[in-house]
Design a protein around this motif. Sequence first.
Motif, short mmCIF file in Angstrom:
data_model
loop_
_atom_site.label_atom_id
_atom_site.label_comp_id
_atom_site.label_asym_id
_atom_site.label_seq_id
_atom_site.Cartn_x
_atom_site.Cartn_y
_atom_site.Cartn_z
N THR A 215 -26.88 -43.18 22.85
CA THR A 215 -26.53 -41.78 22.59
C THR A 215 -25.23 -41.68 21.81
O THR A 215 -25.10 -40.88 20.88
CB THR A 215 -26.41 -41.02 23.92
N ALA B 133 -33.39 -37.57 19.89
CA ALA B 133 -32.81 -36.26 20.21
C ALA B 133 -33.90 -35.23 20.49
O ALA B 133 -33.79 -34.43 21.44
CB ALA B 133 -31.92 -35.79 19.07
N TRP C 196 -34.47 -33.54 24.13
CA TRP C 196 -34.30 -32.09 24.23
C TRP C 196 -35.53 -31.44 24.88
O TRP C 196 -35.40 -30.48 25.65
CB TRP C 196 -34.07 -31.51 22.84
#
Length: 455
Positions: free
Chosen positions: A232, A347, A351
């Motif tokens: 990350t 991502a 999400w």
Amino acid sequence: MGTAVLAEAATPADLVAARTQMGLSLGWHIIIACFGVGMPALTLLAEWRGMRTGDVHYRLLARRWARAMGVLFAVGAVSGTILSFEMGLLWPGLMGRFGQVIGLPFTLEGFAFFLEAIFLGIYLYSWDRLPPRVHLLSGLPILIAGVASAFFVVTANAWMNLPRGFDMRDGLVTGVEPWAAMFNPATPPQTVHMILAAFMVAGFSVSSVYAVAMLRGRRDRYHRLGFLLPFTFAAVVTPVQVGVGDWAAHLVAEYQPAKLAAMEGAYVTERGAPLHLGGIAVDGELRYAVEIPNALSLLAHWDPDAPVAGLDQVPVADRAPVNVVHWSFQIMVGIGFALLLLALWFAVVWWRRRDLPRTPWFLRAACLTGVGAVVALESGWVTTEVGRQPWVVYGVMRTKDAVNPAPGLWVGLALVTAVYVVLTVATVYVLRRLARDRPVPAAPQEQDVTGYPVV
């Protein structure tokens, strides 16, 4: 000193030996230096998360990474010392004439190095001896000093690309302004680009180790966090790095059009210049490339019809080796965008469902990110250094005029190569031994979190 050295001339073979030795030393050291910049950030982030959440796995990760950080710092000190000697031994023409101009950043880097060494010792040996918050704070100077060290060294290289802060009168350097030399126009984009690259190399390299472990079935929380945290971290940095790379490319277009022409294999000056993907330079022409019309003019000058200078404006003797520069630039950009796509994939999935992509192809790709980031780093450095040739100080001093004219530089190359072989073997051996050890518990309740040695 500089005048006496320049009175003699090195042979082409000695020049090749000096450049090869410097390239080997820089190429090896820059990888270790990236871990010196990035590993403190990862380690402190893991320790901070452990304090915030109370999750013992974060603290175990911090202890494991701190041990590796200590090993890599020691190895980097050796390779950095070799480089400092090589600057004077291989390039007396450069240091003899311009040492007073670029000596300041090297001096400041020395202070940063000692600060980092002192606090690294405190941090490593004060686990469980200091309160948790104090121990975490003792690691902050390591991070700051590591970033500062990289900044100071890269400012010297930026000066070699865009020399400022001095005057030349009758071959002598006068009117030296060290701060103006240090903060030349290339300093902001080049230093930021390098520091972000260091974060990416450290983040993707560490996460790739845990990605391999997860593919082998180690899906416990320790390995999951060991992958998620550094991946990350690197994924967040990646899009920023792409933007900074564009900033650096614009600076090259403005101040070093000959380097830009070599990077793109552009032999002809033209308006609405196309962007070349691939291709091989043969007989003054880039062949087999895929062209995107007007894209180079747009990217370099924000105008699709802007003129872009080609190599036809550069004397043959002043041209960089096009195939080396063009392909190193292509590899850097290609890997950079591949890492960006992988970061975006991660991502979007995170999400949507707060989890990793379920396909094993994501982890397989993540296993390659560490190697990919290192290759992109080396390719970018080749683009910067070889693209400046034949100048060691752009437009001021040629590389052949800076090299040591003493015979026998090939002997030094052989000895340094042997040293780096030994360093590589020793570093890999020690890190593998650390990898086979069980995590060092920070408290009794943290023992036996995993039932087997971790990667």
